[in-house]
Write an enzyme that holds these catalytic residues in place. Sequence first.
Site, PDB file in Angstrom:
ATOM      1  N   SER A  37       0.845  -1.207   0.000  1.00 41.79           N
ATOM      2  CA  SER A  37       0.000   0.000   0.000  1.00 41.79           C
ATOM      3  C   SER A  37       0.874   1.249   0.000  1.00 41.79           C
ATOM      4  O   SER A  37       0.525   2.257  -0.614  1.00 41.79           O
ATOM      5  CB  SER A  37      -0.947   0.005   1.202  1.00 41.79           C
ATOM      6  N   THR A  50       8.144   4.760  18.227  1.00 38.81           N
ATOM      7  CA  THR A  50       8.481   6.088  17.721  1.00 38.81           C
ATOM      8  C   THR A  50       8.711   7.094  18.849  1.00 38.81           C
ATOM      9  O   THR A  50       8.137   6.950  19.945  1.00 38.81           O
ATOM     10  CB  THR A  50       7.332   6.613  16.822  1.00 38.81           C
ATOM     11  N   TYR A  75      -1.219   9.065  15.820  1.00 39.21           N
ATOM     12  CA  TYR A  75      -0.156   8.155  15.398  1.00 39.21           C
ATOM     13  C   TYR A  75       0.659   7.690  16.612  1.00 39.21           C
ATOM     14  O   TYR A  75       0.833   6.493  16.848  1.00 39.21           O
ATOM     15  CB  TYR A  75       0.736   8.851  14.362  1.00 39.21           C
ATOM     16  N   PHE A 104      13.804   8.201  16.288  1.00 40.96           N
ATOM     17  CA  PHE A 104      13.673   9.646  16.153  1.00 40.96           C
ATOM     18  C   PHE A 104      13.577   9.938  14.646  1.00 40.96           C
ATOM     19  O   PHE A 104      12.810   9.266  13.965  1.00 40.96           O
ATOM     20  CB  PHE A 104      14.777  10.360  16.954  1.00 40.96           C
ATOM     21  N   LEU A 125      11.272  16.273   6.157  1.00 41.99           N
ATOM     22  CA  LEU A 125      12.072  17.431   5.765  1.00 41.99           C
ATOM     23  C   LEU A 125      13.124  17.124   4.691  1.00 41.99           C
ATOM     24  O   LEU A 125      13.156  17.797   3.658  1.00 41.99           O
ATOM     25  CB  LEU A 125      12.744  18.035   7.008  1.00 41.99           C
ATOM     26  N   GLY A 142       1.347  20.798  16.277  1.00 40.21           N
ATOM     27  CA  GLY A 142       1.835  19.564  16.908  1.00 40.21           C
ATOM     28  C   GLY A 142       3.346  19.406  16.915  1.00 40.21           C
ATOM     29  O   GLY A 142       3.857  18.435  17.453  1.00 40.21           O
ATOM     30  N   ASP A 143       4.081  20.339  16.302  1.00 39.29           N
ATOM     31  CA  ASP A 143       5.547  20.227  16.278  1.00 39.29           C
ATOM     32  C   ASP A 143       6.145  20.686  17.611  1.00 39.29           C
ATOM     33  O   ASP A 143       5.959  21.832  18.005  1.00 39.29           O
ATOM     34  CB  ASP A 143       6.137  21.141  15.187  1.00 39.29           C
TER      35      ASP A 143
HETATM   36  N1  UFG Z   1       9.707  20.847   8.396  1.00 42.31           N
HETATM   37  C1  UFG Z   1       9.736  22.064   7.732  1.00 42.31           C
HETATM   38  N2  UFG Z   1       9.292  22.083   6.445  1.00 42.31           N
HETATM   39  C2  UFG Z   1       8.808  20.994   5.799  1.00 42.31           C
HETATM   40  C3  UFG Z   1       8.791  19.750   6.498  1.00 42.31           C
HETATM   41  C4  UFG Z   1       9.252  19.725   7.809  1.00 42.31           C
HETATM   42  O1  UFG Z   1      10.141  23.079   8.269  1.00 42.31           O
HETATM   43  O2  UFG Z   1       8.396  21.103   4.643  1.00 42.31           O
HETATM   44  C5  UFG Z   1      10.217  20.811   9.775  1.00 42.31           C
HETATM   45  C6  UFG Z   1       9.195  20.319  10.781  1.00 42.31           C
HETATM   46  O3  UFG Z   1       8.416  21.379  11.251  1.00 42.31           O
HETATM   47  C7  UFG Z   1      10.087  19.701  11.847  1.00 42.31           C
HETATM   48  C8  UFG Z   1      11.309  19.190  11.075  1.00 42.31           C
HETATM   49  O4  UFG Z   1      11.262  19.881   9.821  1.00 42.31           O
HETATM   50  O5  UFG Z   1      10.518  20.681  12.725  1.00 42.31           O
HETATM   51  C9  UFG Z   1      11.263  17.715  10.819  1.00 42.31           C
HETATM   52  O6  UFG Z   1       9.986  17.376  10.288  1.00 42.31           O
HETATM   53  P1  UFG Z   1       9.642  15.930   9.721  1.00 42.31           P
HETATM   54  O7  UFG Z   1       8.231  15.991   9.218  1.00 42.31           O
HETATM   55  O8  UFG Z   1      10.709  15.506   8.786  1.00 42.31           O
HETATM   56  O9  UFG Z   1       9.744  15.009  10.992  1.00 42.31           O
HETATM   57  P2  UFG Z   1       8.993  15.136  12.408  1.00 42.31           P
HETATM   58  O10 UFG Z   1      10.024  15.556  13.399  1.00 42.31           O
HETATM   59  O11 UFG Z   1       7.750  15.907  12.374  1.00 42.31           O
HETATM   60  O12 UFG Z   1       8.505  13.630  12.566  1.00 42.31           O
HETATM   61  C10 UFG Z   1       9.290  12.597  13.035  1.00 42.31           C
HETATM   62  C11 UFG Z   1       8.843  11.294  12.405  1.00 42.31           C
HETATM   63  C12 UFG Z   1       7.421  10.987  12.802  1.00 42.31           C
HETATM   64  C13 UFG Z   1       7.306  11.033  14.290  1.00 42.31           C
HETATM   65  C14 UFG Z   1       7.808  12.333  14.839  1.00 42.31           C
HETATM   66  C15 UFG Z   1       7.828  12.362  16.330  1.00 42.31           C
HETATM   67  O13 UFG Z   1       8.946  11.378  11.016  1.00 42.31           O
HETATM   68  O14 UFG Z   1       7.080   9.701  12.351  1.00 42.31           O
HETATM   69  O15 UFG Z   1       9.141  12.552  14.407  1.00 42.31           O
HETATM   70  O16 UFG Z   1       7.522  13.641  16.778  1.00 42.31           O
HETATM   71  F1  UFG Z   1       6.008  10.899  14.657  1.00 42.31           F
END
Ligand code: UFG
Length: 317
Positions: free
Chosen positions: A34, A114, A138, A166, A185, A278-279
Amino acid sequence: MKLLVTGGAGYVGSNCSARLVEAGHEVVVVDDLSTGHADAVPDGCRLIQADFADVASTVLGEGFDGVLHFAAKSLVGESMQDPAKYWHGNVVNSLRLLDAMREHGTPRLVFSSTAAVYGEPDEVPIPETAPTRPTNTYGATKLAVDHMISSYAAAHGLAAVSLRYFNVAGAQGRYGERHATETHLIPLVLQVATGQRERIQIYGDDWQTEDGTCVRDYIHVTDLADAHLLAIESATEGKHAVYNLGNGTGFSVKQVIEACREATGHEIPAKVAPRRAGDPAVLVASSERARTDLGWKPERADIATIVNDAWAFTQSR
Ligand code: UFG
């Protein structure tokens, strides 16, 4: 060992399957494709294309030494809009898998948990003893599965390890990140370098961090794969061990973009956008426990290596 890998056609699952095969284990992958890709399943693995929960009992009846359970729904935003997909896909289906393991006496389990189980941390780096207060569905579903595993280990002797990832990034050869819906990112920044995207949006530059952008702990997928190998080999009957996996070092969004500029030679235009709901500002792991108990040591901790490997994979596609 003969090992069943759920989600072995996905980004993390395919990298880990490759590592298990390399170490001499026999690997059977079950994946419904999927979100995964059949051509990502490493050579030497048998692929069963199916929903893992539907076939778990039949397949495990063959006799397995362990399961590595990667298959899951993993988009934070989607989990808030369509929670049923996450409670069924992650929790109900994992329970069916655990029951099938119990039915057939499958002794070992490694589960993909996670950092999202912790939510907004009180202290950084985050140890495994930190309170678990997920801020999204999630993370809540992954935490629920961790609780199920603990009780099955205590009551039925399951040898289990949960690995709390992480920010997984990087690639190893042909095993890299290619999601139909990309939210992470590093792949998004690299899409700017390939011309698929005009610019990268920085979600907020007014956070309480050194340069105002969010800080995350990026871990190379190859280091993550090493940890899975150590985890399945060290799993102990009746025990549920939990380990955070990160490098213990954070990089800001701006630092990641800069590393991508250096890796690609592309200017990568960036624009500050509103914060994403949520960040948390900073998420960095304490991986002391994994280092001590598993003897795990990340070998590719610098952001340049992580980004260079992700870029090599992107260019190879
Ligand atoms: N970010 C940007 N621009 C973008 C995408 C992300 O500035 O286009 C920032 C986000 O705000 C964050 C950082 O880049 O500060 C990393 O974002 P990601 O989406 O790459 O990863 P996350 O930290 O949000 O998520 C990760 C895992 C999730 C998990 C989470 C736990 O990918 O599976 O950590 O908080 F749930």
